[in-house]
Design a protein around this motif. Structure first.
Motif, PDB file in Angstrom:
ATOM      1  N   CYS A 184       0.815  -1.212   0.000  1.00 25.61           N
ATOM      2  CA  CYS A 184       0.000   0.000   0.000  1.00 25.61           C
ATOM      3  C   CYS A 184       0.853   1.268   0.000  1.00 25.61           C
ATOM      4  N   LEU A 185       1.899   1.268   0.805  1.00 22.82           N
ATOM      5  CA  LEU A 185       2.777   2.442   0.852  1.00 22.82           C
ATOM      6  C   LEU A 185       3.510   2.647  -0.467  1.00 22.82           C
ATOM      7  N   ARG A 186       3.999   1.571  -1.074  1.00 20.89           N
ATOM      8  CA  ARG A 186       4.687   1.675  -2.359  1.00 20.89           C
ATOM      9  C   ARG A 186       3.741   2.243  -3.414  1.00 20.89           C
ATOM     10  N   TYR A 187       2.498   1.723  -3.435  1.00 18.32           N
ATOM     11  CA  TYR A 187       1.497   2.199  -4.396  1.00 18.32           C
ATOM     12  C   TYR A 187       1.219   3.692  -4.179  1.00 18.32           C
ATOM     13  N   ALA A 188       1.034   4.084  -2.924  1.00 15.25           N
ATOM     14  CA  ALA A 188       0.747   5.488  -2.614  1.00 15.25           C
ATOM     15  C   ALA A 188       1.898   6.391  -3.041  1.00 15.25           C
ATOM     16  N   LEU A 189       3.113   5.993  -2.737  1.00 14.81           N
ATOM     17  CA  LEU A 189       4.270   6.816  -3.101  1.00 14.81           C
ATOM     18  C   LEU A 189       4.460   6.898  -4.611  1.00 14.81           C
ATOM     19  N   ASP A 190       4.180   5.806  -5.310  1.00 16.86           N
ATOM     20  CA  ASP A 190       4.315   5.800  -6.769  1.00 16.86           C
ATOM     21  C   ASP A 190       3.223   6.608  -7.451  1.00 16.86           C
ATOM     22  N   ASN A 191       2.103   6.833  -6.775  1.00 16.97           N
ATOM     23  CA  ASN A 191       0.960   7.491  -7.399  1.00 16.97           C
ATOM     24  C   ASN A 191       0.581   8.825  -6.769  1.00 16.97           C
TER      25      ASN A 191
END
Length: 58
Positions: free
Chosen positions: A43-50
Protein backbone atom coordinates in the motif's frame (compact mmCIF):
# COMPACT_ATOMS: atom_id res chain seq x y z
CA UNK A 1 33.68 -16.09 -8.04
CA UNK A 2 30.74 -16.85 -5.74
CA UNK A 3 27.08 -16.01 -5.74
CA UNK A 4 26.46 -12.56 -4.28
CA UNK A 5 23.15 -12.11 -2.46
CA UNK A 6 22.21 -8.55 -1.54
CA UNK A 7 20.63 -8.18 1.86
CA UNK A 8 17.77 -5.70 2.31
CA UNK A 9 17.87 -3.38 5.28
CA UNK A 10 14.70 -3.17 7.36
CA UNK A 11 13.66 -0.64 10.00
CA UNK A 12 10.91 -1.14 12.57
CA UNK A 13 8.32 1.65 12.92
CA UNK A 14 5.15 1.95 14.97
CA UNK A 15 1.99 3.59 13.61
CA UNK A 16 -1.42 4.25 15.14
CA UNK A 17 -4.20 3.34 12.75
CA UNK A 18 -7.97 3.41 13.01
CA UNK A 19 -9.46 0.07 14.09
CA UNK A 20 -11.84 0.00 11.12
CA UNK A 21 -8.89 0.37 8.74
CA UNK A 22 -7.01 -2.45 10.48
CA UNK A 23 -10.09 -4.67 10.35
CA UNK A 24 -10.39 -4.06 6.59
CA UNK A 25 -6.69 -4.74 6.10
CA UNK A 26 -6.94 -8.02 8.02
CA UNK A 27 -9.70 -9.17 5.69
CA UNK A 28 -7.52 -8.39 2.65
CA UNK A 29 -4.56 -10.21 4.21
CA UNK A 30 -6.68 -13.29 4.79
CA UNK A 31 -8.15 -13.20 1.25
CA UNK A 32 -4.74 -12.70 -0.39
CA UNK A 33 -2.86 -14.95 2.04
CA UNK A 34 -0.27 -12.28 2.82
CA UNK A 35 1.05 -10.79 6.05
CA UNK A 36 -0.05 -7.43 7.39
CA UNK A 37 3.52 -6.22 6.96
CA UNK A 38 3.48 -7.17 3.27
CA UNK A 39 0.12 -5.45 2.73
CA UNK A 40 1.35 -2.25 4.39
CA UNK A 41 4.49 -2.27 2.23
CA UNK A 42 2.40 -2.80 -0.93
CA UNK A 43 0.00 0.00 0.00
CA UNK A 44 2.78 2.44 0.85
CA UNK A 45 4.69 1.67 -2.36
CA UNK A 46 1.50 2.20 -4.40
CA UNK A 47 0.75 5.49 -2.61
CA UNK A 48 4.27 6.82 -3.10
CA UNK A 49 4.32 5.80 -6.77
CA UNK A 50 0.96 7.49 -7.40
CA UNK A 51 1.10 10.59 -5.22
CA UNK A 52 0.54 13.84 -7.05
CA UNK A 53 2.78 16.83 -6.54
CA UNK A 54 0.84 19.22 -4.30
CA UNK A 55 2.58 22.24 -5.85
CA UNK A 56 0.99 21.42 -9.21
CA UNK A 57 -2.49 21.37 -7.62
CA UNK A 58 -2.23 24.95 -6.28
Amino acid sequence: MGLKIEKKEYINKTFRLDKKLIDEMQIVCKEKNITMNKLVAICLRYALDNIEDTDEQN
